[in-house]
Design a protein around this motif. Structure first.
Motif, PDB file in Angstrom:
ATOM      1  N   PRO A 151       0.841  -1.213   0.000  1.00  0.00           N
ATOM      2  CA  PRO A 151       0.000   0.000   0.000  1.00  0.00           C
ATOM      3  C   PRO A 151       0.873   1.259   0.000  1.00  0.00           C
ATOM      4  CG  PRO A 151       0.015  -1.021   2.179  1.00  0.00           C
ATOM      5  CD  PRO A 151       0.796  -1.931   1.267  1.00  0.00           C
ATOM      6  N   LEU A 152       0.580   2.154  -0.922  1.00  0.00           N
ATOM      7  CA  LEU A 152       1.331   3.410  -0.999  1.00  0.00           C
ATOM      8  C   LEU A 152       0.541   4.574  -0.417  1.00  0.00           C
ATOM      9  CD1 LEU A 152       2.800   3.096  -4.604  1.00  0.00           C
ATOM     10  CD2 LEU A 152       3.897   2.547  -2.426  1.00  0.00           C
ATOM     11  N   GLY A 153      -0.769   4.419  -0.287  1.00  0.00           N
ATOM     12  CA  GLY A 153      -1.613   5.475   0.260  1.00  0.00           C
ATOM     13  C   GLY A 153      -2.992   5.408  -0.361  1.00  0.00           C
ATOM     14  N   ALA A 154      -3.900   6.241   0.157  1.00  0.00           N
ATOM     15  CA  ALA A 154      -5.254   6.305  -0.392  1.00  0.00           C
ATOM     16  C   ALA A 154      -5.175   6.870  -1.806  1.00  0.00           C
ATOM     17  CB  ALA A 154      -6.125   7.179   0.493  1.00  0.00           C
ATOM     18  N   TYR A 155      -5.775   6.171  -2.770  1.00  0.00           N
ATOM     19  CA  TYR A 155      -5.575   6.602  -4.153  1.00  0.00           C
ATOM     20  C   TYR A 155      -6.598   6.012  -5.103  1.00  0.00           C
ATOM     21  CZ  TYR A 155      -3.430   2.002  -4.724  1.00  0.00           C
ATOM     22  OH  TYR A 155      -3.190   0.661  -4.744  1.00  0.00           O
ATOM     23  N   TRP A 156      -6.610   6.571  -6.282  1.00  0.00           N
ATOM     24  CA  TRP A 156      -7.277   6.001  -7.437  1.00  0.00           C
ATOM     25  C   TRP A 156      -6.590   6.551  -8.685  1.00  0.00           C
ATOM     26  CZ3 TRP A 156      -9.463   9.388  -4.032  1.00  0.00           C
ATOM     27  CH2 TRP A 156      -9.887  10.614  -4.518  1.00  0.00           C
ATOM     28  N   PHE A 157      -6.852   5.948  -9.833  1.00  0.00           N
ATOM     29  CA  PHE A 157      -6.267   6.337 -11.118  1.00  0.00           C
ATOM     30  C   PHE A 157      -4.736   6.383 -11.081  1.00  0.00           C
ATOM     31  CE2 PHE A 157     -10.378   8.696 -10.758  1.00  0.00           C
ATOM     32  CZ  PHE A 157     -11.101   7.816 -11.533  1.00  0.00           C
ATOM     33  N   PRO A 158      -4.065   5.289 -10.723  1.00  0.00           N
ATOM     34  CA  PRO A 158      -2.601   5.301 -10.691  1.00  0.00           C
ATOM     35  C   PRO A 158      -1.994   5.167 -12.081  1.00  0.00           C
ATOM     36  CG  PRO A 158      -3.391   3.126 -10.129  1.00  0.00           C
ATOM     37  CD  PRO A 158      -4.619   4.003 -10.294  1.00  0.00           C
ATOM     38  N   ASP A 159      -0.747   5.613 -12.199  1.00  0.00           N
ATOM     39  CA  ASP A 159       0.047   5.370 -13.393  1.00  0.00           C
ATOM     40  C   ASP A 159       1.472   5.100 -12.936  1.00  0.00           C
ATOM     41  OD1 ASP A 159       0.371   4.986 -16.104  1.00  0.00           O
ATOM     42  OD2 ASP A 159       0.751   7.083 -16.551  1.00  0.00           O
ATOM     43  N   VAL A 160       2.207   4.326 -13.720  1.00  0.00           N
ATOM     44  CA  VAL A 160       3.542   3.905 -13.310  1.00  0.00           C
ATOM     45  C   VAL A 160       4.472   3.919 -14.516  1.00  0.00           C
ATOM     46  CG1 VAL A 160       3.029   1.454 -13.651  1.00  0.00           C
ATOM     47  CG2 VAL A 160       4.795   2.116 -12.018  1.00  0.00           C
ATOM     48  N   ALA A 161       5.743   4.213 -14.264  1.00  0.00           N
ATOM     49  CA  ALA A 161       6.765   4.195 -15.317  1.00  0.00           C
ATOM     50  C   ALA A 161       8.102   3.845 -14.676  1.00  0.00           C
ATOM     51  CB  ALA A 161       6.840   5.554 -16.015  1.00  0.00           C
ATOM     52  N   VAL A 162       9.035   3.330 -15.488  1.00  0.00           N
ATOM     53  CA  VAL A 162      10.358   2.918 -14.998  1.00  0.00           C
ATOM     54  C   VAL A 162      11.408   3.697 -15.755  1.00  0.00           C
ATOM     55  CG1 VAL A 162      11.945   0.984 -14.694  1.00  0.00           C
ATOM     56  CG2 VAL A 162       9.476   0.616 -14.477  1.00  0.00           C
ATOM     57  N   ASP A 163      12.361   4.307 -15.022  1.00  0.00           N
ATOM     58  CA  ASP A 163      13.408   5.076 -15.688  1.00  0.00           C
ATOM     59  C   ASP A 163      14.582   4.181 -16.083  1.00  0.00           C
ATOM     60  OD1 ASP A 163      15.216   4.812 -13.503  1.00  0.00           O
ATOM     61  OD2 ASP A 163      14.546   6.681 -12.591  1.00  0.00           O
ATOM     62  N   GLY A 164      15.590   4.765 -16.703  1.00  0.00           N
ATOM     63  CA  GLY A 164      16.727   4.015 -17.222  1.00  0.00           C
ATOM     64  C   GLY A 164      17.555   3.311 -16.171  1.00  0.00           C
ATOM     65  N   SER A 165      17.474   3.763 -14.906  1.00  0.00           N
ATOM     66  CA  SER A 165      18.234   3.126 -13.831  1.00  0.00           C
ATOM     67  C   SER A 165      17.450   2.000 -13.161  1.00  0.00           C
ATOM     68  CB  SER A 165      18.635   4.165 -12.782  1.00  0.00           C
ATOM     69  OG  SER A 165      17.493   4.601 -12.058  1.00  0.00           O
ATOM     70  N   GLY A 166      16.207   1.786 -13.599  1.00  0.00           N
ATOM     71  CA  GLY A 166      15.382   0.749 -12.990  1.00  0.00           C
ATOM     72  C   GLY A 166      14.510   1.241 -11.850  1.00  0.00           C
ATOM     73  N   ARG A 167      14.582   2.520 -11.545  1.00  0.00           N
ATOM     74  CA  ARG A 167      13.737   3.086 -10.486  1.00  0.00           C
ATOM     75  C   ARG A 167      12.295   3.167 -10.987  1.00  0.00           C
ATOM     76  NH1 ARG A 167      16.409   8.092  -8.331  1.00  0.00           N
ATOM     77  NH2 ARG A 167      16.745   8.177 -10.557  1.00  0.00           N
ATOM     78  N   VAL A 168      11.355   2.722 -10.167  1.00  0.00           N
ATOM     79  CA  VAL A 168       9.936   2.738 -10.508  1.00  0.00           C
ATOM     80  C   VAL A 168       9.313   4.016  -9.953  1.00  0.00           C
ATOM     81  CG1 VAL A 168       7.733   1.536 -10.279  1.00  0.00           C
ATOM     82  CG2 VAL A 168       9.866   0.220 -10.400  1.00  0.00           C
ATOM     83  N   HIS A 169       8.552   4.710 -10.793  1.00  0.00           N
ATOM     84  CA  HIS A 169       7.872   5.943 -10.399  1.00  0.00           C
ATOM     85  C   HIS A 169       6.368   5.706 -10.483  1.00  0.00           C
ATOM     86  CE1 HIS A 169      11.663   8.222 -10.861  1.00  0.00           C
ATOM     87  NE2 HIS A 169      11.883   7.337 -11.828  1.00  0.00           N
ATOM     88  N   ALA A 170       5.642   6.107  -9.451  1.00  0.00           N
ATOM     89  CA  ALA A 170       4.190   5.950  -9.433  1.00  0.00           C
ATOM     90  C   ALA A 170       3.536   7.274  -9.072  1.00  0.00           C
ATOM     91  CB  ALA A 170       3.778   4.878  -8.423  1.00  0.00           C
ATOM     92  N   VAL A 171       2.445   7.582  -9.747  1.00  0.00           N
ATOM     93  CA  VAL A 171       1.628   8.746  -9.424  1.00  0.00           C
ATOM     94  C   VAL A 171       0.180   8.293  -9.324  1.00  0.00           C
ATOM     95  CG1 VAL A 171       3.132  10.521 -10.439  1.00  0.00           C
ATOM     96  CG2 VAL A 171       1.432   9.379 -11.871  1.00  0.00           C
ATOM     97  N   TRP A 172      -0.613   9.026  -8.546  1.00  0.00           N
ATOM     98  CA  TRP A 172      -2.025   8.697  -8.417  1.00  0.00           C
ATOM     99  C   TRP A 172      -2.793   9.907  -7.905  1.00  0.00           C
ATOM    100  CZ3 TRP A 172       1.822   6.791  -5.291  1.00  0.00           C
ATOM    101  CH2 TRP A 172       1.764   7.100  -3.927  1.00  0.00           C
ATOM    102  N   SER A 173      -4.107   9.839  -8.098  1.00  0.00           N
ATOM    103  CA  SER A 173      -5.000  10.891  -7.610  1.00  0.00           C
ATOM    104  C   SER A 173      -5.329  10.636  -6.150  1.00  0.00           C
ATOM    105  CB  SER A 173      -6.315  10.896  -8.383  1.00  0.00           C
ATOM    106  OG  SER A 173      -6.132  11.220  -9.722  1.00  0.00           O
ATOM    107  N   SER A 174      -5.448  11.705  -5.413  1.00  0.00           N
ATOM    108  CA  SER A 174      -5.912  11.618  -4.039  1.00  0.00           C
ATOM    109  C   SER A 174      -6.663  12.902  -3.739  1.00  0.00           C
ATOM    110  CB  SER A 174      -4.731  11.427  -3.078  1.00  0.00           C
ATOM    111  OG  SER A 174      -5.195  11.201  -1.762  1.00  0.00           O
ATOM    112  N   GLY A 175      -7.423  12.903  -2.692  1.00  0.00           N
ATOM    113  CA  GLY A 175      -8.161  14.098  -2.315  1.00  0.00           C
ATOM    114  C   GLY A 175      -8.386  14.111  -0.826  1.00  0.00           C
TER     115      GLY A 175
END
Length: 197
Positions: free
Chosen positions: A27-51
């Motif tokens: 669990p990363l937090g209260a959320y909906w509509f997440p999106d994820v991407a991986v950069d060239g170093s292998g680090r995973v980035h996640a964003v999501w809506s919250s209110g």
């Protein structure tokens, strides 16, 4: 007791399903509509809506070999009277490890930050207001041109909720964007468009 027995009975089945190569959910937090991407170093980035607490936010967290970092709000917009707006963020990572972000608050906005500093709100570029819109997606071509599609409600007498797909592009790394062009093919509207180069 029956509910507890049912839950305990399902636990082995859930564990077995997770044993097929997938890790346990984190669990990363209260959320909906997440999106994820991986950069060239292998680090995973996640964003999501919250209110929470009167703001519509874009939350961000990153995962390295050490695990997931703390989630932070990289965008916080005051909620409108009578409700909130889902920010619906989307991510794109370019070959230089820059994160390109779109999100919405009745208007679609664009911003970017270096992958290594994306967890610091001040590292994100001041947002560019693209146009009124809802769903959005971005892609980048081999020449560095950013392509962005988004939906916008274009009402007519016979169609009150008809989301059209509009297209814009940026040839200067997202500082300026072209005027929107309606590229819809369905007169009755569209939703959740996808884009690939």
């Amino acid at each position: 007791l029956l509910a507890l027995a049912v839950c305990l009975g399902l636990a082995p089945a859930v564990a077995a399903a997770q044993g097929g190569g997938w890790s346990l959910p984190v669990p990363l937090g209260a959320y909906w509509f997440p999106d994820v991407a991986v950069d060239g170093s292998g680090r995973v980035h996640a964003v999501w809506s919250s209110g929470e607490e009167g703001f519509d936010t874009v939350m961000y967290a990153a995962k390295t070999e050490a695990g997931w970092g703390r989630a932070v709000d990289i965008v916080a917009l005051p909620q409108i009277a009578g409700g909130s707006e889902a920010s619906r963020p989307t991510l794109l990572i370019d070959p230089a490890n820059n994160l390109h972000l779109t999100y919405r608050y009745t208007t679609v906005y664009y911003s970017q930050a270096p992958a290594g500093g994306a967890g610091v709100p001040g590292y994100w570029r001041a947002p560019f207001a693209v146009d009124e819109g809802y769903f959005s997606r971005m892609a980048r071509d081999s020449q560095g041109v950013l392509h962005l599609i988004f939906t916008q409600n274009v009402q007519t007498g016979t169609c009150r909720i008809c989301y059209h797909v509009l297209y814009v592009r940026s040839t200067d790394d997202g500082f300026m964007w072209s005027d929107p062009v309606d590229i819809s093919v369905q007169a009755t509207g569209a939703a959740k468009p996808q884009l690939i180069v």
